[in-house]
Scaffold this motif. Structure first.
Motif, PDB file in Angstrom:
ATOM      1  N   LEU A  19       0.596  -1.516   0.075  1.00 31.23           N
ATOM      2  CA  LEU A  19      -0.131   0.291   0.193  1.00 31.23           C
ATOM      3  C   LEU A  19       1.141   1.054  -0.011  1.00 31.23           C
ATOM      4  CD1 LEU A  19      -2.906   1.606   0.189  1.00 31.23           C
ATOM      5  CD2 LEU A  19      -2.730   1.276   3.042  1.00 31.23           C
ATOM      6  N   VAL A  20       0.934   2.199  -0.791  1.00 28.29           N
ATOM      7  CA  VAL A  20       1.585   3.528  -1.028  1.00 28.29           C
ATOM      8  C   VAL A  20       0.498   4.285  -0.840  1.00 28.29           C
ATOM      9  CG1 VAL A  20       3.064   4.730  -2.709  1.00 28.29           C
ATOM     10  CG2 VAL A  20       3.220   2.104  -2.022  1.00 28.29           C
ATOM     11  N   THR A  21       1.131   5.698  -0.536  1.00 26.99           N
ATOM     12  CA  THR A  21      -0.047   6.400   0.106  1.00 26.99           C
ATOM     13  C   THR A  21       1.001   8.031  -0.516  1.00 26.99           C
ATOM     14  OG1 THR A  21       1.646   7.141   2.460  1.00 26.99           O
ATOM     15  CG2 THR A  21      -0.605   5.890   2.449  1.00 26.99           C
ATOM     16  N   GLY A  22      -0.495   8.568  -0.819  1.00 26.46           N
ATOM     17  CA  GLY A  22       0.240   9.641  -1.923  1.00 26.46           C
ATOM     18  C   GLY A  22       0.978   9.596  -3.658  1.00 26.46           C
ATOM     19  N   ALA A  23       0.990   7.893  -4.289  1.00 22.91           N
ATOM     20  CA  ALA A  23       1.166   7.781  -5.368  1.00 22.91           C
ATOM     21  C   ALA A  23       0.637   7.824  -6.821  1.00 22.91           C
ATOM     22  CB  ALA A  23       0.330   6.140  -5.101  1.00 22.91           C
ATOM     23  N   ASN A  24       0.111   9.235  -6.495  1.00 23.56           N
ATOM     24  CA  ASN A  24      -0.617  10.122  -7.923  1.00 23.56           C
ATOM     25  C   ASN A  24       0.895  10.547  -8.839  1.00 23.56           C
ATOM     26  OD1 ASN A  24      -2.441   9.445 -10.455  1.00 23.56           O
ATOM     27  ND2 ASN A  24      -2.682  11.720  -9.958  1.00 23.56           N
ATOM     28  N   SER A  25       1.801  10.786  -7.956  1.00 22.33           N
ATOM     29  CA  SER A  25       3.405  12.155  -8.469  1.00 22.33           C
ATOM     30  C   SER A  25       4.506  11.523  -7.451  1.00 22.33           C
ATOM     31  CB  SER A  25       2.978  13.141  -8.510  1.00 22.33           C
ATOM     32  OG  SER A  25       2.611  13.697  -7.004  1.00 22.33           O
ATOM     33  N   GLY A  26       5.762  12.593  -8.329  1.00 21.84           N
ATOM     34  CA  GLY A  26       6.587  12.349  -7.595  1.00 21.84           C
ATOM     35  C   GLY A  26       6.934  10.947  -6.778  1.00 21.84           C
ATOM     36  N   ILE A  27       7.568  10.845  -5.516  1.00 21.13           N
ATOM     37  CA  ILE A  27       8.210   9.724  -5.554  1.00 21.13           C
ATOM     38  C   ILE A  27       6.879   8.612  -4.778  1.00 21.13           C
ATOM     39  CG2 ILE A  27       8.963   8.366  -2.816  1.00 21.13           C
ATOM     40  CD1 ILE A  27      10.169  11.722  -2.459  1.00 21.13           C
ATOM     41  N   GLY A  28       5.472   9.706  -4.680  1.00 20.38           N
ATOM     42  CA  GLY A  28       4.903   8.194  -4.386  1.00 20.38           C
ATOM     43  C   GLY A  28       4.577   6.679  -6.023  1.00 20.38           C
ATOM     44  N   ALA A  29       4.532   7.835  -7.243  1.00 22.82           N
ATOM     45  CA  ALA A  29       4.618   6.823  -8.126  1.00 22.82           C
ATOM     46  C   ALA A  29       5.344   5.925  -8.814  1.00 22.82           C
ATOM     47  CB  ALA A  29       3.684   8.440  -9.205  1.00 22.82           C
ATOM     48  N   ALA A  30       6.945   6.857  -8.623  1.00 23.81           N
ATOM     49  CA  ALA A  30       8.190   5.887  -8.769  1.00 23.81           C
ATOM     50  C   ALA A  30       8.268   4.529  -8.278  1.00 23.81           C
ATOM     51  CB  ALA A  30       9.071   6.797  -8.188  1.00 23.81           C
ATOM     52  N   VAL A  31       7.868   4.558  -6.257  1.00 22.39           N
ATOM     53  CA  VAL A  31       7.955   4.085  -5.913  1.00 22.39           C
ATOM     54  C   VAL A  31       6.677   2.975  -6.575  1.00 22.39           C
ATOM     55  CG1 VAL A  31       7.280   2.852  -3.696  1.00 22.39           C
ATOM     56  CG2 VAL A  31       8.878   5.139  -3.498  1.00 22.39           C
ATOM     57  N   THR A  32       5.511   3.172  -6.701  1.00 23.20           N
ATOM     58  CA  THR A  32       4.281   1.948  -6.842  1.00 23.20           C
ATOM     59  C   THR A  32       5.158   1.622  -8.359  1.00 23.20           C
ATOM     60  OG1 THR A  32       2.488   4.005  -6.351  1.00 23.20           O
ATOM     61  CG2 THR A  32       1.765   2.212  -7.976  1.00 23.20           C
ATOM     62  N   ARG A  33       5.217   2.561  -9.121  1.00 24.26           N
ATOM     63  CA  ARG A  33       6.491   1.758 -10.404  1.00 24.26           C
ATOM     64  C   ARG A  33       7.807   0.240 -10.602  1.00 24.26           C
ATOM     65  NH1 ARG A  33       6.503   5.178 -16.220  1.00 24.26           N
ATOM     66  NH2 ARG A  33       6.801   3.028 -16.774  1.00 24.26           N
ATOM     67  N   ARG A  34       8.124   1.217  -8.903  1.00 24.70           N
ATOM     68  CA  ARG A  34       8.768  -0.004  -8.916  1.00 24.70           C
ATOM     69  C   ARG A  34       8.381  -1.287  -8.542  1.00 24.70           C
ATOM     70  NH1 ARG A  34      14.562   0.497  -8.088  1.00 24.70           N
ATOM     71  NH2 ARG A  34      14.411   2.801  -9.606  1.00 24.70           N
ATOM     72  N   LEU A  35       7.776  -1.185  -7.338  1.00 23.50           N
ATOM     73  CA  LEU A  35       7.616  -2.199  -6.839  1.00 23.50           C
ATOM     74  C   LEU A  35       6.303  -3.162  -7.727  1.00 23.50           C
ATOM     75  CD1 LEU A  35       5.859  -0.921  -3.073  1.00 23.50           C
ATOM     76  CD2 LEU A  35       8.082  -2.532  -3.798  1.00 23.50           C
ATOM     77  N   LEU A  36       5.404  -2.342  -8.538  1.00 19.76           N
ATOM     78  CA  LEU A  36       4.820  -3.256  -9.687  1.00 19.76           C
ATOM     79  C   LEU A  36       5.637  -3.642 -10.507  1.00 19.76           C
ATOM     80  CD1 LEU A  36       2.716  -0.653 -10.722  1.00 19.76           C
ATOM     81  CD2 LEU A  36       1.494  -2.676 -10.120  1.00 19.76           C
ATOM     82  N   LYS A  37       6.382  -3.529 -11.214  1.00 21.42           N
ATOM     83  CA  LYS A  37       7.884  -3.960 -11.340  1.00 21.42           C
ATOM     84  C   LYS A  37       8.642  -5.213 -10.997  1.00 21.42           C
ATOM     85  CE  LYS A  37      11.881  -3.143 -14.386  1.00 21.42           C
ATOM     86  NZ  LYS A  37      13.123  -1.696 -15.010  1.00 21.42           N
TER      87      LYS A  37
END
Length: 258
Positions: A19-37
């Motif tokens: 679960l990633v909060t503040g995921a739509n931009s910046g650090i949150g978006a980068a973390v989301t993409r990395r975890l999906l990868k």
């Protein structure tokens, strides 16, 4: 020490729920993409989920992504999100408390509404998400669990720029709360790890959103990090052996003093 290979690397997290909060931009978006990868299922929270929804519709090319619109200042919405995760995905294995806001005013020019908003997002919501994530992990006797609190180098100093003073105070609070959480989890004999990530200046829209484009342009004339650098730090902590507790990672751009 006899440690199996399954105790190392990212393999143990494949198919787990983050679960990633503040995921739509910046650090949150980068973390989301990395975890999906890396093969995780990611529930991505934000008040605006336009980018996340775009990713989720790309024929699965972004993996198992579940965008969820959520106001972290609304307790009922947060609790409903965790209930949905329990029902639909089984529970939370990794929590990345990334959401954060800064203020627009110095302390002597500020106002209680702004201070309360910073506390609600940066401190109270972080504590609520953490409480619910820990409860989910403990209910399931999860073998692995990891909580990340996105802190800041401002948790270790006070910057002379007035509008950052209350924000820095909230990050000092996050640092103290992270240490307290780690102590409590040790006392109840869990295997849940807790890591504080304290980056310096990161390329994002936080200053543009809160302080306007002029300040944004001025700030980013200085050396800065890319959001992917923070995602790499999270990957490193996740991949460390399970007997290793990475308490804190401080990341600064080269040539930066803050």
């Amino acid at each position: 020490m006899d440690i199996s290979l399954s105790e190392f690397g990212m393999e143990r997290w494949s198919g787990k729920v983050a679960l990633v909060t503040g995921a739509n931009s910046g650090i949150g978006a980068a973390v989301t993409r990395r975890l999906l990868k890396l093969g995780l299922i990611v529930v991505a929270l934000d008040r605006n989920i336009e980018l996340l929804q775009e990713w989720a519709t790309k024929d699965g090319s972004f993996g198992q992504l579940y965008p969820r619109q959520c106001d972290l200042c609304n307790e009922n919405e947060v609790l409903e999100t965790f209930r949905w995760i329990e029902t639909c995905l089984g529970g939370v294995d990794i929590l990345v408390n990334n959401a954060g806001v800064t203020g627009q005013n110095s302390l002597i020019e500020g106002n209680p509404d702004e201070w309360k908003h910073l506390l609600d997002v940066n401190v109270v919501a972080l504590c609520l998400c953490t409480k619910e994530a820990v409860a989910s992990m403990r209910r399931r006797n999860a073998k692995y669990g990891h909580i990340f609190n996105l802190c800041s180098t401002l948790a270790h100093m006070v910057h002379p720029f007035g509008p950052l003073h209350f924000y820095a105070a909230t990050k000092h609070a996050v640092s103290a709360l992270t240490d307290g959480l780690r102590q409590e989890l040790t006392e109840v004999n869990t295997r849940i790890r807790v890591t504080s990530i304290s980056p310096g200046l990161v390329k994002s829209n936080i200053f543009k959103t809160c302080l306007g484009p002029d300040i944004h342009e001025t700030v980013y004339k200085k050396p800065s990090l890319d959001p992917s650098d923070v995602a790499s730090a999270i990957e490193y902590a996740l991949s460390s052996p399970t007997h290793v507790q990475v308490n804190e990672i401080v990341i600064k751009p080269m040539e930066s003093l803050a």
